[in-house]
Design an enzyme around this catalytic site. Structure first.
Site, short mmCIF file in Angstrom:
data_model
loop_
_atom_site.label_atom_id
_atom_site.label_comp_id
_atom_site.label_asym_id
_atom_site.label_seq_id
_atom_site.Cartn_x
_atom_site.Cartn_y
_atom_site.Cartn_z
N ARG A 40 16.02 24.69 18.64
CA ARG A 40 15.36 23.57 17.96
C ARG A 40 14.75 22.61 18.96
NH1 ARG A 40 19.59 20.68 14.70
NH2 ARG A 40 20.82 21.30 16.50
N ASN A 84 18.63 23.75 11.67
CA ASN A 84 19.53 24.89 11.50
C ASN A 84 19.84 25.08 10.03
OD1 ASN A 84 19.78 25.46 14.24
ND2 ASN A 84 21.66 24.28 14.49
#
Length: 103
Positions: A31, A50
C-alpha cells in the site's frame, strides 16, 4: 457494436479505476509503494486498502492515462511482495478524495 464511452477515447478525461490485487501483497509495504507510485505519476486521488481476504484494493481517480500507468505498475511485478493477478473496473469519478491515501 457498442459505442465506447467518451472517456475511453480521451486519455486525459477523468475516470475512476478500482483494482483488486491478489497475491502476497499484505504486510510487505504494498500500500505504501502504491501511494508513492500514485504520487510520482501525479494527478491521482484515491486510496490503497487491505481487504480481509488478503487482497489490496486500489481506487484511483484522475486522467485515464495516469490511472492506466498505476495499473500497469501493479501488474508489472516491480512491486513489494508478489502479485498473482489484478482485476479492475472503470467508472466515472466521484471526486471524494483530496489526495492519495493509505487506508
Amino acid at each position: 457494436m457498442k459505442e465506447p464511452a467518451p472517456h475511453e477515447n480521451d486519455p486525459s478525461q477523468p475516470v475512476r479505476m478500482t483494482a483488486w490485487v491478489r497475491g502476497h501483497v499484505q504486510g510487505v509495504g504494498f500500500r505504501w509503494y502504491t501511494r508513492a507510485q500514485a504520487l510520482a505519476i501525479g494527478e491521482l486521488r484515491g486510496f490503497a486498502s487491505n481487504l480481509a481476504d488478503g487482497r489490496v484494493q486500489i481506487v484511483a481517480e484522475g486522467p485515464r492515462e495516469r490511472c492506466e500507468r498505476l495499473l500497469e505498475w501493479a501488474r508489472a511485478g516491480d512491486t513489494p511482495g508478489r502479485v498473482d493477478g489484478v482485476t479492475e473496473i472503470w467508472d466515472t469519478p466521484r471526486d471524494r478524495y483530496p489526495d492519495f491515501a493509505i487506508r
